[in-house]
Design a protein around this motif. Structure first.
Motif, PDB file in Angstrom:
ATOM      1  N   TRP A 185      52.616  46.697  43.169  1.00  0.00           N
ATOM      2  CA  TRP A 185      51.704  47.100  44.238  1.00  0.00           C
ATOM      3  C   TRP A 185      50.277  46.654  43.940  1.00  0.00           C
ATOM      4  N   ALA A 186      49.879  46.696  42.671  1.00  0.00           N
ATOM      5  CA  ALA A 186      48.507  46.357  42.299  1.00  0.00           C
ATOM      6  C   ALA A 186      48.255  44.855  42.281  1.00  0.00           C
ATOM      7  N   ALA A 187      49.264  44.069  41.937  1.00  0.00           N
ATOM      8  CA  ALA A 187      49.072  42.638  41.694  1.00  0.00           C
ATOM      9  C   ALA A 187      48.441  41.890  42.877  1.00  0.00           C
ATOM     10  N   PRO A 188      48.891  42.074  44.116  1.00  0.00           N
ATOM     11  CA  PRO A 188      48.279  41.317  45.221  1.00  0.00           C
ATOM     12  C   PRO A 188      46.799  41.623  45.418  1.00  0.00           C
ATOM     13  N   VAL A 189      46.412  42.885  45.271  1.00  0.00           N
ATOM     14  CA  VAL A 189      45.005  43.253  45.443  1.00  0.00           C
ATOM     15  C   VAL A 189      44.158  42.644  44.332  1.00  0.00           C
ATOM     16  N   LEU A 190      44.633  42.754  43.099  1.00  0.00           N
ATOM     17  CA  LEU A 190      43.898  42.181  41.972  1.00  0.00           C
ATOM     18  C   LEU A 190      43.808  40.663  42.107  1.00  0.00           C
ATOM     19  N   ALA A 191      44.888  40.041  42.547  1.00  0.00           N
ATOM     20  CA  ALA A 191      44.882  38.587  42.737  1.00  0.00           C
ATOM     21  C   ALA A 191      43.820  38.185  43.753  1.00  0.00           C
ATOM     22  N   LEU A 192      43.740  38.903  44.865  1.00  0.00           N
ATOM     23  CA  LEU A 192      42.760  38.591  45.895  1.00  0.00           C
ATOM     24  C   LEU A 192      41.340  38.773  45.367  1.00  0.00           C
ATOM     25  N   GLN A 193      41.081  39.896  44.712  1.00  0.00           N
ATOM     26  CA  GLN A 193      39.734  40.164  44.217  1.00  0.00           C
ATOM     27  C   GLN A 193      39.322  39.151  43.153  1.00  0.00           C
ATOM     28  N   TRP A 194      40.233  38.828  42.245  1.00  0.00           N
ATOM     29  CA  TRP A 194      39.896  37.891  41.168  1.00  0.00           C
ATOM     30  C   TRP A 194      39.795  36.453  41.683  1.00  0.00           C
ATOM     31  N   ALA A 195      40.588  36.114  42.685  1.00  0.00           N
ATOM     32  CA  ALA A 195      40.488  34.772  43.267  1.00  0.00           C
ATOM     33  C   ALA A 195      39.154  34.589  43.982  1.00  0.00           C
ATOM     34  N   VAL A 196      38.676  35.641  44.619  1.00  0.00           N
ATOM     35  CA  VAL A 196      37.414  35.561  45.354  1.00  0.00           C
ATOM     36  C   VAL A 196      36.216  35.612  44.414  1.00  0.00           C
ATOM     37  N   GLY A 197      36.235  36.524  43.443  1.00  0.00           N
ATOM     38  CA  GLY A 197      35.001  36.763  42.695  1.00  0.00           C
ATOM     39  C   GLY A 197      35.162  37.045  41.215  1.00  0.00           C
ATOM     40  N   ALA A 198      36.149  36.448  40.546  1.00  0.00           N
ATOM     41  CA  ALA A 198      36.298  36.680  39.112  1.00  0.00           C
ATOM     42  C   ALA A 198      35.031  36.356  38.324  1.00  0.00           C
ATOM     43  N   PRO A 199      34.334  35.244  38.599  1.00  0.00           N
ATOM     44  CA  PRO A 199      33.111  34.960  37.829  1.00  0.00           C
ATOM     45  C   PRO A 199      32.047  36.038  38.002  1.00  0.00           C
ATOM     46  N   GLN A 200      31.892  36.522  39.240  1.00  0.00           N
ATOM     47  CA  GLN A 200      30.882  37.534  39.497  1.00  0.00           C
ATOM     48  C   GLN A 200      31.269  38.873  38.850  1.00  0.00           C
ATOM     49  N   LEU A 201      32.545  39.214  38.888  1.00  0.00           N
ATOM     50  CA  LEU A 201      32.991  40.452  38.262  1.00  0.00           C
ATOM     51  C   LEU A 201      32.839  40.390  36.748  1.00  0.00           C
ATOM     52  N   TRP A 202      33.140  39.243  36.175  1.00  0.00           N
ATOM     53  CA  TRP A 202      32.987  39.099  34.722  1.00  0.00           C
ATOM     54  C   TRP A 202      31.515  39.162  34.325  1.00  0.00           C
ATOM     55  N   ALA A 203      30.654  38.566  35.130  1.00  0.00           N
ATOM     56  CA  ALA A 203      29.222  38.616  34.851  1.00  0.00           C
ATOM     57  C   ALA A 203      28.692  40.047  34.927  1.00  0.00           C
ATOM     58  N   ARG A 204      29.357  40.893  35.689  1.00  0.00           N
ATOM     59  CA  ARG A 204      28.972  42.301  35.831  1.00  0.00           C
ATOM     60  C   ARG A 204      30.017  43.217  35.195  1.00  0.00           C
TER      61      ARG A 204
END
Length: 255
Positions: A153-172
């Protein structure tokens, strides 16, 4: 039912926490450090994420209850819609706001330059794929069924969020970690108490039996991933808004 009810759980754990966070959020509105995660745009993002959470979680939640992964003590709920009690839907709605209120106490420094690379996004997609495949494999064994259901259940949401903004999330990452871990820890404690008092009961057949301080590991994982959904979603929502505003003002693509 002689013990506490699901509604009393809301009144004991969620309402006081929400009230405290609301009071401290608006009391400290002017005193917060640079670029607080607040304002009309922020709360509109919270509303969008809340609706998405309700739509995405409802069928999954109902399926697991119907399957018998967890159940509720007789008399502990007011009414049922589908297979889930109305208090369950209320919890799905309240949790994003609880987490968002906590996150609104934190400040977001300016976005660093040079983080818009493809590699973090590809790594994020690969990690989400591993989570999904691992969860799918876990569904095949009764004892790991609930664990697998959470991961799939979690994988699709995480995939979408990380595909869109993994660099920004890692920076923060420090902001994301603090935003996720504090409400997740609080909800884990609340959940542990609810299980102790029998408000809901997890099936021994569909869980591993492993616990963290008495809390089933599946429940701890659930609160970890759901708070990731909310915090990452809100940080990325702010990033998209900031990027759009910057591109509108300068005519330069900031990706």
């Amino acid at each position: 039912m002689t013990g506490p009810t699901y509604l009393q759980f809301h009144l004991a754990f969620l309402l006081p926490a929400m009230s405290l966070l609301v009071a401290t959020t608006f009391a400290g509105w002017r005193a917060t450090a640079v670029r607080p995660l607040r304002g009309r745009d922020y709360w509109s993002g919270v509303a969008v994420i809340t609706v998405a959470a309700l739509v995405y979680t409802t069928p999954w939640d109902n399926y697991l209850i119907a399957r018998g992964v967890w159940s509720y003590a007789p008399g502990s709920t007011l009414a049922t819609l589908g297979h889930a009690p109305v208090e369950e839907y209320l919890f799905i709605v309240v949790q994003p706001w609880l987490t968002a209120l906590w996150l609104s106490h934190l400040s977001l420094p300016a976005w660093p330059a040079g983080v818009g690379t493809r590699r973090p996004r590809l790594v994020g997609l690969a990690l989400a794929a591993v989570i999904g495949v691992g969860g799918w494999a876990a569904l095949g064994t009764p004892a790991t069924f609930y664990l697998g259901a959470i991961l799939v259940w979690a994988a699709p949401v995480l995939a979408l969020q990380w595909a869109v903004g993994a660099p920004q999330l890692w920076a923060r990452r420090r902001l994301v970690a603090l935003g996720v871990l504090v409400p997740a820890a609080y909800l884990c404690v609340a959940d542990r108490v609810a299980i102790e008092y029998g408000i809901w009961v997890l099936s021994a057949q569909y869980t591993t039996g492993r616990t963290l301080a008495g809390l089933p590991v599946e429940e701890a994982l659930f609160f970890l991933v759901t708070n990731c959904f909310v915090v990452q979603g809100l940080v990325l929502y702010r990033w998209v808004r900031d990027r759009y505003a910057n591109e509108t003002a300068t005519g330069i693509d900031t990706r």
